[in-house]
Enzyme design. Sequence first.
Site, short mmCIF file in Angstrom:
data_model
loop_
_atom_site.label_atom_id
_atom_site.label_comp_id
_atom_site.label_asym_id
_atom_site.label_seq_id
_atom_site.Cartn_x
_atom_site.Cartn_y
_atom_site.Cartn_z
CB CYS A 101 -0.92 -0.01 1.22
SG CYS A 101 -2.04 1.40 1.24
CB CYS B 33 -0.22 0.10 8.23
SG CYS B 33 -1.04 -1.20 7.29
CB CYS C 98 -18.06 -5.35 6.80
SG CYS C 98 -17.08 -3.94 7.30
CB CYS D 47 -17.64 -0.23 10.27
SG CYS D 47 -16.47 -0.97 11.42
N1 SAM Z 1 -6.45 0.45 3.66
C1 SAM Z 1 -7.69 0.67 4.29
C2 SAM Z 1 -7.68 1.82 5.25
O1 SAM Z 1 -6.62 2.17 5.77
O2 SAM Z 1 -8.76 2.34 5.49
C3 SAM Z 1 -8.22 -0.56 4.97
C4 SAM Z 1 -7.30 -1.49 5.71
S1 SAM Z 1 -6.57 -0.86 7.20
C5 SAM Z 1 -5.44 -2.12 7.57
C6 SAM Z 1 -7.90 -0.97 8.38
C7 SAM Z 1 -7.62 -0.46 9.77
O3 SAM Z 1 -6.79 -1.38 10.48
C8 SAM Z 1 -6.91 0.87 9.94
O4 SAM Z 1 -7.76 1.95 9.78
C9 SAM Z 1 -6.46 0.76 11.39
O5 SAM Z 1 -7.44 1.28 12.25
C10 SAM Z 1 -6.30 -0.74 11.62
N2 SAM Z 1 -4.89 -1.12 11.83
C11 SAM Z 1 -3.96 -1.32 10.88
N3 SAM Z 1 -2.78 -1.68 11.42
C12 SAM Z 1 -2.95 -1.68 12.77
C13 SAM Z 1 -2.10 -1.95 13.88
N4 SAM Z 1 -0.82 -2.25 13.73
N5 SAM Z 1 -2.63 -1.88 15.12
C14 SAM Z 1 -3.94 -1.56 15.29
N6 SAM Z 1 -4.78 -1.29 14.27
C15 SAM Z 1 -4.30 -1.34 13.03
FE1 SF4 Z 2 -2.64 1.26 3.45
FE2 SF4 Z 2 -2.29 0.16 5.85
FE3 SF4 Z 2 -2.75 2.75 5.65
FE4 SF4 Z 2 -4.74 1.02 5.09
S1 SF4 Z 2 -3.77 1.34 7.07
S2 SF4 Z 2 -4.15 2.84 3.92
S3 SF4 Z 2 -3.51 -0.65 4.20
S4 SF4 Z 2 -0.94 1.67 4.85
#
Ligand code: SAM
Ligand code: SF4
Length: 327
Positions: free
Chosen positions: A52, A59, A128, A188
Amino acid sequence: MTKERFSLEYVHSLYMRALLDLVYEAASVHRAHHDPKDMQMCTLLSIKTGGCTEDCGYCSQSVHNDAPLEKEILMKTEDVLEQARKAKESGSTRFCMGAAWPRVLDGKAFDRVCDMVKGVTDMGLEACCTLGMLTESQAVRLKEAGLTAYNHNLDTSREFYDKVITTRTYDERLDTLRNVAKAGISACCGGILGMGESEQDRISLLHTLANLDPQPESVPINVLVPVTGTPLEGQQALDIFEWVRCIAVARILMPKAMVRLSAGRLTISKEAQALAFLAGANAIFTGEKLLTTPNPGKNADTALLAELGLQPRVPFKDEGKTSQEAA
Ligand code: SAM
Ligand code: SF4
Ligand code: DTB
């Protein structure tokens, strides 16, 4: 500007209450709006993993970070539906598909996601998705495919946002939430706690969430999973009572929402989770894995629910039936 439902001062005063008074009030609100025995079980699947281009500091899937991760292209529809079937068999009523995309692009990949949504809905599961930013016409297509909810988190306060993410703005997040609402899809929307934000940031996030119009149908409360190779890998763990406070305030301000314990449960004791359920949390993600990080397995959660006298909630298509009748 339309008048906000809750002032920042009010949210601040709630958050600062004596912890047990706050939990007591949240439990009362919870019991007035929900069956306190019900726990919604949801399963997550990463349908496209890694690569991404956003730079979210937490992330594992960002190209800007150095987390050890196997990238995977978009899954085949039949493989996703197979996973959905398994999730249903193991008691989940909601199936959430996540893609590591900054935004949705029209084309074959999005067509395939719409097919997945239709397949999941046809199975009698709530579908979802979380696919990044979305235009209004894309939201309408997901709605037509049967999507129940779109996960799009604000993650933290507007004030703290650029300390964690610089490739997009808070207003872009809000734009997608507006597109989702215009298409008639439930949102959500929640956040991540424990990224080094202040108490005031948590209050500000809760204030923004509770003033969304319409309010989110579900509010995921993630605790940071500190992933090796991300800027937040060394972040000090959050005081667990701060987590409980946020859950209680979310429950009081958004009485009808599902308050979902999301990332971070693996390191949270069962006693703390019980306090969170008392304070109004009524949904969890089940299964060994979230998107890329581990989660308590099904056996641990089944045992926890049994110990606390809680039961998995029946699917929305079976509403009116008891858990046994719906099984
Ligand atoms: N890319 C999309 C976005 O960012 O909206 C969807 C996937 S993203 C992985 C979904 C959610 O996962 C993020 O908004 C965040 O709240 C949660 N998330 C991601 N990595 C995380 C981490 N290391 N610890 C806790 N929550 C995490
Ligand atoms: Fe991309 Fe992870 Fe950010 Fe979602 S949370 S936009 S997957 S970098
Ligand atoms: C949400 O707020 N939490 C879930 C779901 N929405 C998509 C994702 C949690 C991901 C945790 C980190 C990972 O497993 O990669």
